[in-house]
Motif scaffolding. Structure first.
Motif, short mmCIF file in Angstrom:
data_model
loop_
_atom_site.label_atom_id
_atom_site.label_comp_id
_atom_site.label_asym_id
_atom_site.label_seq_id
_atom_site.Cartn_x
_atom_site.Cartn_y
_atom_site.Cartn_z
N LEU A 349 0.86 -1.18 0.00
CA LEU A 349 0.00 0.00 0.00
C LEU A 349 0.90 1.23 0.00
O LEU A 349 1.55 1.56 0.99
N LEU A 350 0.95 1.91 -1.16
CA LEU A 350 1.72 3.13 -1.36
C LEU A 350 0.76 4.21 -1.84
O LEU A 350 -0.35 3.92 -2.27
N LEU A 351 1.19 5.45 -1.79
CA LEU A 351 0.34 6.54 -2.27
C LEU A 351 0.82 7.02 -3.64
O LEU A 351 2.02 7.17 -3.86
N PRO A 352 -0.10 7.28 -4.55
CA PRO A 352 0.28 7.72 -5.90
C PRO A 352 0.57 9.22 -5.95
O PRO A 352 0.05 10.01 -5.15
N GLY A 353 1.38 9.60 -6.93
CA GLY A 353 1.70 11.01 -7.11
C GLY A 353 0.49 11.87 -7.40
O GLY A 353 0.51 13.08 -7.18
N THR A 354 -0.60 11.26 -7.89
CA THR A 354 -1.81 12.01 -8.17
C THR A 354 -2.44 12.59 -6.91
O THR A 354 -3.30 13.46 -7.00
N MET A 355 -2.00 12.13 -5.73
CA MET A 355 -2.48 12.71 -4.47
C MET A 355 -1.65 13.91 -4.04
O MET A 355 -1.99 14.58 -3.06
N PHE A 356 -0.57 14.21 -4.77
CA PHE A 356 0.36 15.26 -4.36
C PHE A 356 0.57 16.34 -5.43
O PHE A 356 1.41 17.21 -5.26
N GLY A 357 -0.18 16.25 -6.52
CA GLY A 357 -0.02 17.24 -7.56
C GLY A 357 -1.04 17.05 -8.66
O GLY A 357 -1.72 16.02 -8.72
N PRO A 358 -1.15 18.05 -9.54
CA PRO A 358 -2.18 18.00 -10.58
C PRO A 358 -1.81 17.04 -11.70
O PRO A 358 -0.65 16.89 -12.06
N LEU A 362 -5.31 18.66 -15.61
CA LEU A 362 -5.49 19.84 -14.75
C LEU A 362 -4.29 20.77 -14.83
O LEU A 362 -4.09 21.61 -13.95
N GLY A 363 -3.48 20.61 -15.86
CA GLY A 363 -2.36 21.50 -16.08
C GLY A 363 -1.04 21.01 -15.53
O GLY A 363 -0.04 21.74 -15.56
N GLY A 364 -0.99 19.78 -15.02
CA GLY A 364 0.26 19.25 -14.47
C GLY A 364 1.24 18.85 -15.55
O GLY A 364 0.90 18.72 -16.73
N SER A 365 2.47 18.61 -15.11
CA SER A 365 3.55 18.28 -16.05
C SER A 365 3.56 16.82 -16.45
O SER A 365 4.28 16.43 -17.37
N GLY A 366 2.82 16.00 -15.74
CA GLY A 366 2.86 14.55 -15.96
C GLY A 366 3.57 13.82 -14.85
O GLY A 366 3.52 12.59 -14.77
N ARG A 367 4.25 14.57 -13.96
CA ARG A 367 4.96 13.93 -12.85
C ARG A 367 4.01 13.17 -11.93
O ARG A 367 4.34 12.09 -11.43
#
Length: 399
Positions: A349-358, A362-367
């Motif tokens: 159980l890990l957390l995805p980057g989608t919980m920490f950025g757009p 939604l205008g995010g870089s893809g990170r």
């Protein structure tokens, strides 16, 4: 008839850790592959036995621990924070520049309450700590996102371009949650100078400062005799002394700002938890060597994480420090799908980057779609070895 719900609250994303916990509801994990939960950044153990004994004694003998106390915290703890911080940072901090809060999250919300109104904005580097973003969303304060570099470090010059008449503060977290990165002193100084020149606040959340790999003061912000005209520092006792359930944090700021904080806190919690405050004070007075040992254990786990990823060439470490590793996964699949798939395919159980950025839409870089946060402080060295065994297996066979 459906009752009205505050639209700002309704539009705020659900709590990420609670959302992730729902991913394991009803899942049966094999006996030879039990769940390894590396989602939440909190100690998995209770306070050490000497502190628990001290807390038991306080419960039985200190009547004041059960009563309302000062809104800004008990004087003894405020004074101890001021004295210890003055020594640790090589500056001058007085007890009237310290307030105690019900956890560091409340320190942040109180600081925001003194700074910003609906329609104002604050600058958050991405990846951000999700509760910071959530609170700004709830309050109608725009979170103006600052993309960090490949090393996850924010740049003051890039931040300057985001400041306008409605900007009230820049928020930094070091060591960083979720990135684990320890911000260099010169980075923090550059942001202080920027904020001072523009007449806005610099909020620095140092929840994980006790586990910084560097020796000595991590910055010289408090050495500035006028530090409180710009700096608001936040801290948590939860990580240092395993007091997560007792909710004890701190905020260092100008006395005039803390007078406004007092108004806000009086309407929310009236006063911080009495037992938790006294436990934090006892820890500061008696657990220096124990805390140093805790720091060394976290550094051992950090070294194990670095070594483990050295053997996983398909994965990239963007940041590793304090409680966290922030890594780029090798799958051609968004991180939220990867994280949910790993629950069943690897009992992780890990957390995805989608919980920490757009996300990109939604205008995010893809990170955000390409990254995962691993809260490795919740696993010992053997548990970290198990993590890498499972990551190697799932990388080899695919999701």
């Amino acid at each position: 008839m459906t009752q009205h719900i505050n639209p700002q609250l309704a539009a705020t994303l659900p709590p990420p850790v609670m959302e992730a916990r729902r991913w394991i509801d009803g899942v049966t994990f094999p006996a030879d592959r039990p769940l390894l939960n590396l989602s939440q950044a909190a100690p998995a153990d209770p306070p050490p036995p000497p502190l628990r004994q001290a807390m038991a004694d306080i419960v039985l003998t200190d009547t004041s621990a059960h009563l309302y106390g000062p809104v800004l915290g008990i004087p003894e703890l405020r004074a101890r924070v001021a004295a210890d911080w003055s020594t640790a940072y090589g500056g001058e901090i007085s007890s009237d520049q310290v307030a105690i809060t019900s956890g560091c999250n409340q320190a942040f919300t109180a600081a925001v309450a003194t700074l910003a109104a609906k329609g104002d904005n604050m600058i958050l580097p991405t990846p951000y700590y999700f509760n910071h973003k959530m609170w700004l969303d709830m309050e109608g304060v725009e979170a103006r996102l600052l993309e960090t570099g490949p090393d996850l470090l924010p740049d003051a010059e890039a931040a300057a371009a985001l400041i306008d008449a409605g900007t009230r503060a820049i928020v930094l977290v070091s060591p960083n949650n979720p990135g684990g990165v320890e911000y260099p002193a010169e980075t923090l100084s550059a942001f202080r100078d920027l904020c001072r020149s523009r007449g806005i606040a610099l909020i620095v959340d140092e929840t994980y400062r006790d586990f910084d790999a560097r020796t000595g003061a991590p910055h010289d912000l408090f050495a500035d005799p006028d530090w409180d005209d710009t700096l608001i520092q936040l801290y948590s006792f939860s990580k240092a002394y395993r007091l997560t359930g007792h909710r004890v944090g701190a905020i260092c700021a100008a006395p005039a700002r803390l007078a406004e904080v007092e108004k806000w806190l009086d309407t929310v919690t009236i006063c911080p938890n009495g037992l938790g405050q006294r436990a934090a004070l006892w820890g500061m007075e008696n657990l220096f060597d124990w805390l140093a040992g805790e720091r060394q254990e976290i550094l051992r786990r950090r070294a194990a994480m670095d070594a483990g990823f050295d053997g996983l060439s398909d994965w990239s470490v963007l940041g590793c420090g304090a409680y966290f590793a922030y890594v780029a996964h090798p799958f051609d699949t968004p991180s939220d799908v990867v994280a949910q798939t790993l629950v069943k395919s690897a009992s992780l159980l890990l957390l995805p980057g989608t919980m920490f950025g757009p996300t990109r839409d939604l205008g995010g870089s893809g990170r955000a779609e390409a990254t995962l946060r691993i809260a490795y402080a919740n696993a010992d060295v053997d548990g970290i070895a198990t993590l890498f065994d499972r990551l190697a297996e799932v990388t080899a066979k695919g999701l």
